[in-house]
Scaffold this motif. Structure first.
Motif, mmCIF file in Angstrom:
data_model
loop_
_atom_site.group_PDB
_atom_site.id
_atom_site.type_symbol
_atom_site.label_atom_id
_atom_site.label_comp_id
_atom_site.label_asym_id
_atom_site.label_seq_id
_atom_site.Cartn_x
_atom_site.Cartn_y
_atom_site.Cartn_z
ATOM 1 N N ALA A 47 22.328 3.982 -6.277
ATOM 2 C CA ALA A 47 21.311 3.648 -7.280
ATOM 3 C C ALA A 47 20.700 2.272 -7.016
ATOM 4 O O ALA A 47 19.467 2.108 -7.016
ATOM 5 N N VAL A 88 27.611 6.359 -6.886
ATOM 6 C CA VAL A 88 26.653 6.150 -7.973
ATOM 7 C C VAL A 88 26.026 4.760 -7.908
ATOM 8 O O VAL A 88 24.808 4.611 -7.764
ATOM 9 N N ILE A 135 22.833 2.912 -17.339
ATOM 10 C CA ILE A 135 22.630 4.331 -17.022
ATOM 11 C C ILE A 135 23.760 4.843 -16.138
ATOM 12 O O ILE A 135 24.306 5.937 -16.349
ATOM 13 N N ALA A 136 24.124 4.038 -15.130
ATOM 14 C CA ALA A 136 25.210 4.439 -14.230
ATOM 15 C C ALA A 136 26.531 4.547 -14.978
ATOM 16 O O ALA A 136 27.345 5.448 -14.701
ATOM 17 N N VAL A 186 20.006 -0.262 -14.399
ATOM 18 C CA VAL A 186 20.895 0.568 -13.582
ATOM 19 C C VAL A 186 22.319 0.613 -14.146
ATOM 20 O O VAL A 186 22.876 1.705 -14.317
ATOM 21 N N THR A 207 19.776 10.142 -8.767
ATOM 22 C CA THR A 207 19.189 10.415 -10.084
ATOM 23 C C THR A 207 19.034 9.133 -10.898
ATOM 24 O O THR A 207 17.985 8.886 -11.506
ATOM 25 N N VAL A 208 20.069 8.305 -10.898
ATOM 26 C CA VAL A 208 20.017 7.039 -11.645
ATOM 27 C C VAL A 208 18.917 6.139 -11.104
ATOM 28 O O VAL A 208 18.171 5.511 -11.867
ATOM 29 N N SER A 209 18.783 6.061 -9.776
ATOM 30 C CA SER A 209 17.754 5.202 -9.178
ATOM 31 C C SER A 209 16.354 5.675 -9.547
ATOM 32 O O SER A 209 15.416 4.872 -9.625
ATOM 33 N N ALA A 211 16.035 4.736 -13.587
ATOM 34 C CA ALA A 211 16.031 3.303 -13.927
ATOM 35 C C ALA A 211 14.676 2.661 -13.631
ATOM 36 O O ALA A 211 14.060 2.931 -12.608
#
Length: 378
Positions: A202, A198, A299-300, A296, A285-287, A290
């Protein structure tokens, strides 16, 4: 004559450069190796068991008696009532259950509070407890609790005859000892893989996008898949090296159980590979979601923190409230942790953990479908 451009070589070059950058990143080393090793060292030196005793209740056991009700009211004992006799015996042998309880009512006994008439009679109940040598510490805790409950109840009936509500019969199944490290290490390995998948993914793709590195790649013959695969290979390689290191430290420093030796070690690495590939989907998905590097971490953490806490990383999910346990059981890290513990301690092969792998695959399909929609190249 110029050689044709090779995207394969470009992929390897990107992977090599990315791997070097990972080794130079303090955060990557800390989350992948340092934190898991610290927890392993702490729990490895402390040893011992948890504070929850998993007690299986045999089918047909009498549950309408004050002994059972006293056990129900104990905050230490977790009663398991929804398993078959065969499954309970298997779980007892594997250390998943700490003991099996069977309370029987003696048909020839005297009425509970009736005075003794004639020859001595047997107590109204017999409490049969079957322990396992795989969980000796928790067995001692349970023995103390049951003995204490019976002592108080029998003492209260001392004015009657015979002065006993129940007699205690105990047996022990001798199996391989289930040490604290056998529970902790797979959880910490999952912690490492989730962090790498993750946070590592990200941060790197957001950074490549913001520094316009990806845009510069587009000015070359490099294909988009070469960028993704190259970066993924670097993270997978780093994660597997970290996994091997954690397994070897656990095995040789603390006696972590690898039941079939090298074969189990390889199976653990295969599970690690599958796990980090799935978890990288969360990173992609996070990247994409954000907006900048400062967004980051929060969210991560929304993705990783619930799994660190609820997926059996540090302690069994049976310690959580009953309403929360179904949520714990469907998290991807839970499936990975369960599979690793079965492979390492029980000697299961990959086919034996196909249930966990199937749901990991479903999580992978779902999260990569989201990642495709959320991921941004520029």
């Amino acid at each position: 004559m110029n050689k044709p451009y090779s995207n394969f070589n470009a992929t390897l070059a990107i992977a090599k450069a990315s791997f070097r950058s990972i080794l130079r990143s303090p955060s990557a080393v800390i989350f992948t190796l340092l934190f898991p090793l610290i927890f392993i060292l702490v729990f490895g030196f402390i040893g011992g068991g948890g504070i929850t005793v998993d007690l299986g209740v045999a089918k047909g056991s009498d549950v309408n008696n004050p002994i059972y009700k006293a056990l129900q009211g104990s905050g230490v004992i977790h009663l398991v009532t929804n398993e078959t006799a065969e499954q309970m015996n298997k779980d007892l042998a594997k250390g998943h259950l700490d003991a099996i309880l069977n309370i029987t009512k003696n048909a020839t006994s005297w009425p509970v509070y009736a005075p003794l008439q004639g020859k001595p009679q047997s107590p109204p109940f017999t409490v049969n407890v079957q322990y396992t040598s795989a969980s000796q510490e928790k067995g001692k805790i349970l023995n103390s609790l049951v003995s204490g409950i019976l002592f108080k109840m029998n003492a209260a009936m001392a004015k009657n005859a015979p002065p006993a509500l129940a007699e205690l019969k105990e047996t022990t199944v001798t199996v391989r000892a289930y040490k604290t490290i056998d529970f902790i290490l797979p959880g910490q390995l999952g912690f490492s893989l989730l962090s790498t998948g993750v946070f590592g993914t990200a941060f790197v793709f957001l950074s490549l996008r913001q520094t316009l590195v990806i845009k510069r790649f587009f000015a070359t013959p490099v294909k988009r898949y070469s960028i993704v695969v190259g970066e993924a290979l670097a993270r997978i390689t780093f994660a597997l090296i970290g996994a091997a290191f954690i397994l070897l430290i656990g095995r040789f420093a603390f006696g972590f159980t690898l039941i079939h030796g090298f074969v189990t070690f390889i199976n653990m690495l295969i599970l690690s590979f599958i796990g980090v590939v799935v978890f990288m989907g969360f990173g992609f998905t996070v990247s994409g979601i954000a907006k900048n590097e400062s967004t980051v971490p929060p969210i991560a953490n929304l993705v990783t923190l619930p799994q660190f806490l609820l997926s059996g990383t540090f302690f069994s999910i049976t310690v959580f409230p009953t309403w929360l346990q179904p949520i714990c059981k469907v998290l991807p890290l839970t499936f990975l942790n369960d599979a690793m513990r079965q492979v390492a301690f029980e000697g299961a092969n990959l086919w034996d953990v196909s249930h966990q792998l199937f749901y990991l695959l479903l999580w992978g399909i779902g999260i990569y479908a989201v990642a495709v929609k959320a991921f941004k190249w520029e």
